[in-house]
Design an enzyme around this catalytic site. Structure first.
Site, PDB file in Angstrom:
ATOM      1  N   THR A  61       0.768  -1.076  -0.027  1.00  0.00           N
ATOM      2  CA  THR A  61      -0.074   0.025  -0.059  1.00  0.00           C
ATOM      3  C   THR A  61       0.998   1.061   0.160  1.00  0.00           C
ATOM      4  O   THR A  61       2.398   1.085   0.045  1.00  0.00           O
ATOM      5  CB  THR A  61      -0.909   0.037   1.335  1.00  0.00           C
ATOM      6  N   GLY A 115       1.500  -1.101   4.950  1.00  0.00           N
ATOM      7  CA  GLY A 115       2.026  -2.215   5.745  1.00  0.00           C
ATOM      8  C   GLY A 115       0.986  -3.161   6.339  1.00  0.00           C
ATOM      9  O   GLY A 115       1.180  -3.801   7.086  1.00  0.00           O
TER      10      GLY A 115
END
Length: 581
Positions: A393, A485
């Protein structure tokens, strides 16, 4: 036992500062006046007064800064960055994925949440990733056309520009178009990612044509040119979101889906809408916390954990001491247990948000944590509430001279998403369907356990950990942050806030402090490299299963104090940059 930690060699904040060569000026009261003394901080953020951007890709940061310099506002810059990252950070930046945006409007003083999370196709079903025996089919929700959710990024970025921007869509998209047409040099970081994902990317001719040179991925110094993506971006710049959801791009996405047993139809695309939602709010030691609501789990659990930590004296036990880590980890466990039971798309299921974010519930968590026991995960159950929310991401933050602020976290889910480029569009598609609970109690790619609330349903949005967050002081942005993460996003953002509020760190010092994570299941305390061996030993002696693993999160943070902006891009990704003027 925490009592053992409290009476042992747990590091004080001063001891940790000496060990890490970081000097920390701690607040003198619960609501401190923070200031930067550069003689007292080894790590220095970037300073600016007119505008600041922080992203994971320096080319995208340059794009955002130029938009601000030419008179665009924070939303103009954020939209330009979003489209540019789809070109310059193809493993995570995207127009074939989805995400969340927080916008603080300085004029009205309001903070708005924009949800452009992907949705399940209308033909999706709860058991679509299970075989006839009810067992999960390996990797079907990762690297197939059925792993792809209906993308939301184009709808989200264009809606944000229409609502709060000041520049035309074609103008803010032009830098991304030029970047795709002319190409850019592959960095060592990108070259490593391409090599790691060689097998997944190499399966698809449309993907291989872009990211490979013959049979091998592009390497450091090669030029990455994306002509088909440039053409798709031009269509969006000229026709708006309709080009993606109803026009030529939609036709090509559907053609590719039909050729490979995918589920997305023209109707799925045409029916997609980005949605404005009420932010999740909380307060912590005198600061206001505003974060993303469902289908993000991040805002709810950041507020929940901060509510509990208000009752826990972590400042006294010091930054990253064994005792502090244990107190926070026990709080994390309980939040993630609740996540597994209660959270899902609130358009489909009743979620006890009010109870999860209540001060009374948080106090009961804190009381349990302060008893001093290291509680095994199997003994922790979701709280008894009355029912009623990638790793690859990316996050970016923007602040302009008028005080407008934007925090965006968006994703393809895994590295390069599904690895599938849709036909001749040049667009990498997500594999976000894996964020649903493919089967209650079975972990997803990030080890997260889900329940019925996050089961697959047609047109439903999968639960997310993405947590774009702002901390307000006197009603104005004081901290703008977020991170990639996967499951670790929530705890990364939590620690960035704690480091700023409780320990008075500037964004650079807060970012460079080693991170830790506990998500209830699996029952392990994950630490980055950089913790003292003494601290690790104390945690193991107390009963934790400690696991030293690769770095967690890559925060992009801007802090605003007395009109000065302090920005910092997490060095865990060396390609990022904070830029201001």
């Amino acid at each position: 036992m925490l009592s053992v930690l409290a009476t042992s060699l747990a590091l004080s904040s001063a001891a940790f500062a000496r060990e890490a060569n970081i000097k920390i000026t701690a607040p003198t009261s619960a609501v401190a006046t923070h200031h930067y003394d550069y003689e007292m901080n080894v790590f220095h953020p970037i300073e600016a007064t007119n505008g600041m951007v922080a992203t994971e890709q320096n080319l995208a940061s340059q794009v955002g800064l130029e938009i601000l310099k030419k008179g665009g506002n924070a939303v103009d810059a954020a939209v330009a960055i979003g489209f540019s990252l789809a070109v310059s950070l193809p493993n995570a930046g995207n127009i074939g994925g989805g995400g969340f945006m927080l916008v603080h409007d300085a004029k009205s003083g309001k903070t708005i949440a924009l949800d452009f999370r992907e949705k399940a196709p209308a033909a999706a079903s709860e058991t679509m990733y299970q075989d006839e025996h009810g067992e999960i089919i390996p990797r079907k929700s990762w690297y197939t056309h059925q792993a792809i959710g209906v993308p939301g990024t184009v709808a989200g970025l264009t809606k944000a520009l229409e609502q709060w921007g000041s520049l035309p869509l074609a103008e803010v998209m032009q830098p991304a178009i030029e970047l795709a047409e002319k190409g850019y040099e592959v960095s060592p970081t990108m070259a490593k990612l391409l090599q790691v994902e060689k097998d997944n990317l190499g399966k698809w001719p449309t993907t291989k044509a872009i990211f490979f040179n013959g049979e091998e991925p592009l390497t450091t110094g090669d030029t990455l040119v994306q002509k088909n993506l440039a053409n798709s971006l031009k269509l969006i710049a000229n026709e708006g979101a309709d080009a993606f959801y109803k026009g030529a791009i939609a036709d090509e996405i559907v053609r590719d889906q039909q050729a490979h047993d995918g589920l997305i139809t023209k109707e799925d695309l045409a029916n997609y809408e980005a949605v404005e939602r009420e932010v999740v709010r909380g307060d912590y030691r005198g600061y206001e916390i505003v974060s993303m609501p469902l289908p993000s789990s991040g805002g709810i659990h950041i507020v929940q954990m901060l509510n509990a930590l208000e009752h826990i004296p972590i400042k006294e036990s010091g930054v990253n001491s064994a005792k502090t880590i244990s107190l926070i980890a026990e709080t994390m466990k309980r939040a993630y247990a609740d996540r597994s039971e209660y959270l899902g798309d609130s358009d489909f299921v009743k979620v006890p948000t009010k109870q999860l974010t209540s001060k009374d519930y948080a106090k009961s968590i804190a009381e349990t944590v302060l008893e001093g026991n290291i509680t095994p995960a199997q003994e922790i159950k979701p709280g008894d509430l009355t029912p009623y929310e990638s790793d690859q991401t990316t996050h970016y933050s923007v602040v302009d001279k008028e005080g407008n602020a934007v925090a965006v976290t968006y994703t393809l889910n895994l590295n390069f998403g599904s690895g599938i480029v849709a036909g001749n569009t040049g667009i990498l598609m997500n594999n976000e369907m894996d964020d649903f609970s493919s089967k209650p109690g079975v972990p997803n790619a990030f080890g997260l356990i889900g329940g019925k609330a996050n089961a697959i349903e047609p047109n439903k949005r999968p639960l997310s950990s993405m947590s774009p967050t702002m901390v307000l002081k006197d009603g104005k942005p004081w901290l703008v942050t977020g991170s990639p993460g996967g499951a670790r996003i929530i705890t990364t953002v939590l620690q960035q806030i704690i480091n700023a509020v409780d320990f008075g760190m500037n964004p650079a010092a807060a970012t460079n402090t080693p991170r830790f994570h506990h998500q209830w299941l699996p029952d392990e305390l994950r630490l980055e490299l950089g913790f003292s061996p003494d601290t690790v030993q104390l945690l193991e002696d107390a009963g934790y299963k400690v696991s030293i693993k690769p770095s967690m999160g890559r925060t992009q943070t801007i802090q605003i104090i007395d009109g000065t902006m302090y920005g910092y891009s997490d060095p865990r990704n060396p390609d990022g940059a904070a830029l201001g003027y």
